[in-house]
Write an enzyme that holds these catalytic residues in place. Structure first.
Site, mmCIF file in Angstrom:
data_model
loop_
_atom_site.group_PDB
_atom_site.id
_atom_site.type_symbol
_atom_site.label_atom_id
_atom_site.label_comp_id
_atom_site.label_asym_id
_atom_site.label_seq_id
_atom_site.Cartn_x
_atom_site.Cartn_y
_atom_site.Cartn_z
ATOM 1 N N THR A 46 0.830 -1.205 0.000
ATOM 2 C CA THR A 46 0.000 0.000 0.000
ATOM 3 C C THR A 46 0.865 1.255 0.000
ATOM 4 O OG1 THR A 46 -1.642 -1.206 1.298
ATOM 5 C CG2 THR A 46 -1.881 1.178 1.190
ATOM 6 N N THR A 47 1.956 1.234 0.766
ATOM 7 C CA THR A 47 2.854 2.384 0.862
ATOM 8 C C THR A 47 3.489 2.696 -0.482
ATOM 9 O OG1 THR A 47 3.293 1.794 3.168
ATOM 10 C CG2 THR A 47 4.828 3.328 2.145
ATOM 11 N N TYR A 109 -13.457 -4.056 0.295
ATOM 12 C CA TYR A 109 -14.682 -3.527 -0.321
ATOM 13 C C TYR A 109 -15.826 -4.539 -0.369
ATOM 14 C CZ TYR A 109 -17.756 -0.737 -3.265
ATOM 15 O OH TYR A 109 -18.823 -0.034 -3.731
ATOM 16 N N TYR A 135 -2.155 -10.521 4.925
ATOM 17 C CA TYR A 135 -2.080 -9.134 5.373
ATOM 18 C C TYR A 135 -3.460 -8.706 5.838
ATOM 19 C CZ TYR A 135 -1.177 -4.046 5.094
ATOM 20 O OH TYR A 135 -1.051 -2.705 5.364
ATOM 21 N N ARG A 140 -8.280 -0.402 6.272
ATOM 22 C CA ARG A 140 -8.320 -0.199 4.822
ATOM 23 C C ARG A 140 -9.304 -1.135 4.119
ATOM 24 N NH1 ARG A 140 -4.530 3.068 2.570
ATOM 25 N NH2 ARG A 140 -2.727 3.656 3.831
ATOM 26 N N LYS A 164 1.048 -10.435 8.199
ATOM 27 C CA LYS A 164 1.318 -9.054 8.560
ATOM 28 C C LYS A 164 0.041 -8.548 9.209
ATOM 29 C CE LYS A 164 2.292 -4.451 6.702
ATOM 30 N NZ LYS A 164 2.362 -3.595 5.491
ATOM 31 N N ILE A 206 6.831 -5.235 9.223
ATOM 32 C CA ILE A 206 6.963 -4.624 7.901
ATOM 33 C C ILE A 206 6.601 -3.167 8.107
ATOM 34 C CG2 ILE A 206 6.095 -4.533 5.530
ATOM 35 C CD1 ILE A 206 5.676 -7.565 5.687
#
Length: 296
Positions: A46-47, A109, A135, A140, A164, A206
């Site tokens: 995402t980063t 979503y 993850y 999010r 993660k 992470i």
């Protein structure tokens, strides 16, 4: 996967003034992290603004990281989504020869049930030629992968080697650590919970901030793994204000401002994200100068 114990960093994708991928800056950031002592690099998280990168952008960034790294550190690639068959197809067709593992986000979503999340990861693990790190990031995705689902996957699917965990809830993290099979890695997905997770028996982090300050962050995690609690918390507390600052206006606007202060890349991000305000940039720069003076 002992090579993925310790400090991993979720690399940014730096951009030039015209919003194209800044190859030179990405090379510098990779080198900055290798020299700073991180244990592995995560590409296309995402980063890295993967949501707004074209396929060509992604392949370029992957190539730059692979080429610059030149086999020095293990590499993890982010491949995830909310269309299970599309993720499985991508994993079966991508050239993953330079990567050690896949980081795959829980479906967003759609808001699947826990059974849906389980079946999603079971399907993509079957399609993947590389080990999978789950993850979980409820802030999010809109849904929380519960510890029971994580542990079910950990016990049922040999190709799933860790998680993660970015739920921000140490009770949930402790449940996973307590119930996991031997060798399954619980990796912090939040800079704030990195040290507490390691001290509870986790495998590391992470990190977002870690790529900006790799030496300090890696030292903190290594001290945590060695159970040098007081010394590790000294570093944690010294970095805590910056952890808060870099997420104040969203990620990766904050960490890119750190890199701008360090002279490694511009603070440019792609819409719908916007770069950090002048006020936040000033506060980040002031903190970094004070931190630099303290460590001089």
């Amino acid at each position: 996967m002992e090579q993925l114990v310790g400090t991993g960093v979720a690399l940014v994708t730096p951009f030039t003034e015209d919003f194209s991928v800044d190859v030179n800056a990405l090379e510098q950031i990779v080198e900055h992290n290798i020299q700073g002592g991180v244990d592995y690099l995560v590409v296309m998280g995402t980063t890295g603004e993967s949501a707004t990168l074209s396929k060509a952008d992604k392949l370029l960034a992957m190539d730059v990281v692979v080429r610059t790294n030149a086999g020095r550190l293990p590499l993890v690639l982010g491949v995830g989504g909310n269309n299970t068959s599309a993720v499985a197809e991508e994993l079966s067709t991508l050239d993953l020869s330079d990567f050690d593992a896949i980081l795959s986000v829980s479906p967003y979503y759609n808001k699947p049930t826990q059974e849906g999340i389980y079946q999603h990861f079971k399907a993509i693990a079957k399609a993947s030629p590389k080990p999978i790190i789950l993850y979980n990031v409820p802030s999010r995705t809109g849904s929380n992968m519960l510890p029971e689902t994580t542990l079910r996957l950990a016990h049922d699917v040999p190709n799933i080697i860790g998680i993660k965990e970015a739920c921000g809830d140490m009770v949930q993290i402790d449940k996973i650590i307590k119930g996991k099979p031997e060798g399954f890695m619980v990796i912090s997905g939040d800079d704030f919970t990195a040290l507490p997770t390691v001290l509870a028996g986790g495998a590391g982090v992470i990190s977002v901030l870690g790529q900006g300050l790799p030496s300090q962050f890696s030292k903190m995690i290594n001290l945590g793994l060695e159970e040098s609690v007081d010394e590790a918390y000294q570093i944690h507390h010294s970095l805590l204000p910056l952890m808060q600052l870099i997420f104040e206006e969203g990620n990766p606007a904050g960490i890119k401002s750190v890199f701008e202060s360090l002279g490694l890349c511009r603070s440019t991000v792609r819409l719908p994200l916007v770069e950090a305000t002048a006020s936040l940039k000033t506060r980040i720069g002031t903190f970094l100068r004070a931190l630099d003076t303290a460590h001089a």
